[in-house]
Design an enzyme around this catalytic site. Structure first.
Site, PDB file in Angstrom:
ATOM      1  N   GLY A 359       0.831  -1.195   0.000  1.00  0.00           N
ATOM      2  CA  GLY A 359       0.000   0.000   0.000  1.00  0.00           C
ATOM      3  C   GLY A 359       0.865   1.244   0.000  1.00  0.00           C
ATOM      4  N   CYS A 360       0.237   2.414   0.063  1.00  0.00           N
ATOM      5  CA  CYS A 360       0.994   3.662   0.013  1.00  0.00           C
ATOM      6  C   CYS A 360       1.810   3.874   1.292  1.00  0.00           C
ATOM      7  CB  CYS A 360       0.071   4.846  -0.232  1.00  0.00           C
ATOM      8  SG  CYS A 360      -1.110   5.141   1.086  1.00  0.00           S
ATOM      9  N   THR A 361       1.444   3.210   2.379  1.00  0.00           N
ATOM     10  CA  THR A 361       2.198   3.352   3.629  1.00  0.00           C
ATOM     11  C   THR A 361       3.136   2.181   3.883  1.00  0.00           C
ATOM     12  OG1 THR A 361       0.456   2.293   4.927  1.00  0.00           O
ATOM     13  CG2 THR A 361       0.331   4.683   4.687  1.00  0.00           C
ATOM     14  N   GLY A 362       3.155   1.189   3.001  1.00  0.00           N
ATOM     15  CA  GLY A 362       4.039   0.051   3.197  1.00  0.00           C
ATOM     16  C   GLY A 362       3.351  -1.272   2.933  1.00  0.00           C
TER      17      GLY A 362
END
Length: 386
Positions: A359-362
């Site tokens: 995802g965009c956060t990891g």
């Protein structure tokens, strides 16, 4: 020692006496060495740095190691290598209290804690760490880097420093270990990301803004960050901003040696001298020993061992068959990328179909909507997420 150096040293002694009489108390200034051979910008740049520091700060003495320089106590050597040897001898003999140098080899277990000025808000950010190797195990190294960073922050006058963990491989495992020892009594004040999802795992935005007081990372990443922060306005070959790569800190290390790069310029080296003097004046090595003692008493080694042994006993190596495939739209964040495959197979063993993703956060684990809560419980119980 030359006649000029002797005169300069006598003048400083009388200046100290005059200041002591004026203030009513005598306080010996710390003596900070600076090796001046080996810079890519030449000896004159190093001397310029010493003069700049001397002009800005009057609470510490500067001893130059390399060649005779008017106005400074000087020790003459023939090469950068001889300068390092002489520096070490002088530190061990107490002839200097700390030293700023380039390209120094620390033992395993010691790494440097750097300090930069962030471009977003102009805050000072301590980067733990930037050179050296605290541990050959990445996760263990980053955990101990956090302890070293806290020690240096306290030596710099930050009583209760906030700590963030840069979003790198191993960050979630580091977070779990630090939370374990916090729960056992070690004082650690986690920062909160400025991004909407918050948390102690920091994003790139937090680097630019300087969200925490101490940013925890591995030394290779920290080294890259120092170089970018210090020279992004100069094209890369002249490091100008911040205080350099910082003092080498380890559980039992006994010398204050601050590192600058061979690409560092005079403004940065002057601040590195100031940084070294502050760490020396405030006894950073004593603070580091106290921090490591407190962390060890809170179960540091046991917490690290639990995670590293779990990594060694890999679920991924087992023969695990995936359950029947499902449409996976429920995402679970917080699993470290180093454990992503193991986490998926752990769910498979419980007959929960899962896939890994990013995802965009990891890293994320994807499961079916109806399996979401059960999957989270399995991952929490198996200590893949907090």
């Amino acid at each position: 020692m030359s006649q000029e150096s002797t005169k300069a040293m006598i003048a400083e002694v009388f200046s100290d006496i005059a200041q002591g009489i004026k203030s009513g108390q005598f306080k010996k200034k710390v003596r900070i060495g600076l090796t001046i051979l080996g810079s890519e910008h030449g000896v004159d740049e190093m001397i310029k740095a010493a003069r700049l520091a001397k002009m800005k700060y009057d609470d510490f003495e500067i001893v130059l190691i390399g060649q005779e320089v008017e106005g400074f106590e000087s020790v003459v050597v023939e090469s950068a290598e001889e300068g390092h040897k002489r520096m070490t001898t002088m530190l061990e003999a107490g002839e200097i209290d700390g030293c700023v140098t380039q390209h120094f080899d620390f033992p395993i277990g010691v790494s440097t804690v750097g300090r930069v000025i962030t471009p977003g808000l102009g805050r000072e950010l301590i980067i733990a760490t930037t050179t050296g190797t605290t541990s050959t195990n990445r996760v263990e190294g980053m955990v101990k880097n956090a302890v070293s960073g806290i020690a240096v922050a306290k030596a710099c006058g930050i009583e209760n420093p906030t700590v963030g963990i840069l979003n790198l491989d191993g960050a979630r495992q580091v977070e779990r270990i630090l939370n374990d020892i916090k729960g056992n009594g070690y004082e650690i004040n986690f920062s909160d990301s400025l991004r909407a999802d918050g948390g102690a795992v920091m994003r790139g935005n937090d680097l630019l803004a300087g969200t925490p007081d101490v940013m925890v990372c591995d030394s290779l990443t920290g080294n890259l960050l120092i170089k970018i922060f210090s020279s992004f306005t100069t094209g890369g070959n002249y490091e100008i901003s911040g205080s350099g790569y910082g003092p080498g800190i380890g559980e039992d290390y006994d010398k204050v040696v601050n590192i600058v790069s061979r690409a560092s310029g005079a403004p940065l080296i002057a601040e590195a001298l100031r940084y070294c003097a502050t760490c020396t004046q405030n006894k950073v090595l004593d603070i580091a020993r106290k921090e490591y003692k407190a962390a060890n008493e809170a179960g540091l080694e046991a917490a690290i061992k639990k995670v590293t042994e779990k990594n060694n006993k890999s679920v991924a190596e087992e023969e695990v068959t995936a359950p029947p495939k499902k449409v996976v739209t429920y995402s679970i964040a917080g699993v470290d990328i180093l454990e992503l495959e193991n986490a998926c197979k752990c769910l498979w063993k419980q007959n929960i179909y899962s896939e890994s993703g990013m995802g965009c956060t990891g890293p994320i684990i994807l499961v079916a909507e109806e399996d979401g809560e059960a999957a989270k419980k399995v991952l929490i119980d198996s200590e893949f997420i907090a």
